[in-house]
Design a protein around this motif. Sequence first.
Motif, PDB file in Angstrom:
ATOM      1  N   ARG A  30       0.841  -1.211   0.000  1.00  0.00           N
ATOM      2  CA  ARG A  30       0.000   0.000   0.000  1.00  0.00           C
ATOM      3  C   ARG A  30       0.871   1.253   0.000  1.00  0.00           C
ATOM      4  N   SER A  31       1.930   1.232   0.782  1.00  0.00           N
ATOM      5  CA  SER A  31       2.850   2.366   0.830  1.00  0.00           C
ATOM      6  C   SER A  31       3.531   2.580  -0.520  1.00  0.00           C
ATOM      7  N   LEU A  32       3.980   1.496  -1.139  1.00  0.00           N
ATOM      8  CA  LEU A  32       4.614   1.592  -2.457  1.00  0.00           C
ATOM      9  C   LEU A  32       3.651   2.184  -3.476  1.00  0.00           C
ATOM     10  N   VAL A  33       2.438   1.667  -3.527  1.00  0.00           N
ATOM     11  CA  VAL A  33       1.458   2.142  -4.509  1.00  0.00           C
ATOM     12  C   VAL A  33       1.146   3.621  -4.282  1.00  0.00           C
ATOM     13  N   ASP A  34       1.053   4.039  -3.033  1.00  0.00           N
ATOM     14  CA  ASP A  34       0.825   5.463  -2.742  1.00  0.00           C
ATOM     15  C   ASP A  34       1.958   6.339  -3.266  1.00  0.00           C
ATOM     16  N   ASP A  35       3.176   5.796  -3.317  1.00  0.00           N
ATOM     17  CA  ASP A  35       4.349   6.562  -3.735  1.00  0.00           C
ATOM     18  C   ASP A  35       4.640   6.482  -5.233  1.00  0.00           C
ATOM     19  N   LEU A  36       3.874   5.681  -5.976  1.00  0.00           N
ATOM     20  CA  LEU A  36       4.127   5.555  -7.413  1.00  0.00           C
ATOM     21  C   LEU A  36       3.859   6.878  -8.114  1.00  0.00           C
ATOM     22  N   PRO A  37       4.586   7.144  -9.201  1.00  0.00           N
ATOM     23  CA  PRO A  37       4.455   8.443  -9.874  1.00  0.00           C
ATOM     24  C   PRO A  37       3.116   8.617 -10.587  1.00  0.00           C
ATOM     25  N   GLU A  38       2.749   9.862 -10.815  1.00  0.00           N
ATOM     26  CA  GLU A  38       1.519  10.177 -11.551  1.00  0.00           C
ATOM     27  C   GLU A  38       1.671   9.909 -13.040  1.00  0.00           C
ATOM     28  N   THR A  39       2.908   9.931 -13.537  1.00  0.00           N
ATOM     29  CA  THR A  39       3.167   9.563 -14.929  1.00  0.00           C
ATOM     30  C   THR A  39       4.234   8.471 -14.946  1.00  0.00           C
ATOM     31  N   LEU A  40       4.108   7.559 -15.896  1.00  0.00           N
ATOM     32  CA  LEU A  40       5.080   6.479 -16.069  1.00  0.00           C
ATOM     33  C   LEU A  40       5.242   6.257 -17.559  1.00  0.00           C
ATOM     34  N   ALA A  41       6.475   6.271 -18.028  1.00  0.00           N
ATOM     35  CA  ALA A  41       6.779   6.123 -19.461  1.00  0.00           C
ATOM     36  C   ALA A  41       5.983   7.131 -20.292  1.00  0.00           C
ATOM     37  N   GLY A  42       5.815   8.327 -19.735  1.00  0.00           N
ATOM     38  CA  GLY A  42       5.112   9.391 -20.449  1.00  0.00           C
ATOM     39  C   GLY A  42       3.601   9.273 -20.432  1.00  0.00           C
ATOM     40  N   GLN A  43       3.055   8.326 -19.673  1.00  0.00           N
ATOM     41  CA  GLN A  43       1.608   8.096 -19.625  1.00  0.00           C
ATOM     42  C   GLN A  43       1.049   8.523 -18.275  1.00  0.00           C
TER      43      GLN A  43
END
Length: 153
Positions: A30-43
């Motif tokens: 849950r902590s990891l998912v909360d910290d994932l970026p808003e964009t990934l590979a330009g998406q």
Amino acid sequence: MAVALVAGCSAGPVEIDAPDLSSADAATCRSLVDDLPETLAGQERRETSGDTAYGAAWGDPAIVVTCGVAEPADFTAGASCVRVDDASWFVPDDVMAAAADGDQDVDVTATELNHHPRVELRLPSDYRPDGFGNAIGALAKVIARDLDEVDGC
């Protein structure tokens, strides 16, 4: 005109299906998912359904990251991995062989094996060749910060 706008929309939320996790692994994911970026590979990040606390998606077709996955069935000791910073990603031999032959039309499923819980990246071929390197580079930072390092790959 309204029909054209509806046709251009994505197919809806991306289903996240995470395995059963211990309470400690669930909290870590849950902590990891909360910290994932808003964009990934330009998406841009997009809506998910199902086990949303354990995964995320970006773009259409969806790039999907899931935390808490099992070790890949085709992983063996001594398998080659793609290393970025402290993250080591196992990519199945058939995908590696296709890439070596210049075939960028194969979807990539990569599993990070140097940290626990394991993280899986599913990247559609639409984003290759640059999307894979961009995605694992961005994810490596979050994984190294949020997950425990183990010997895996």
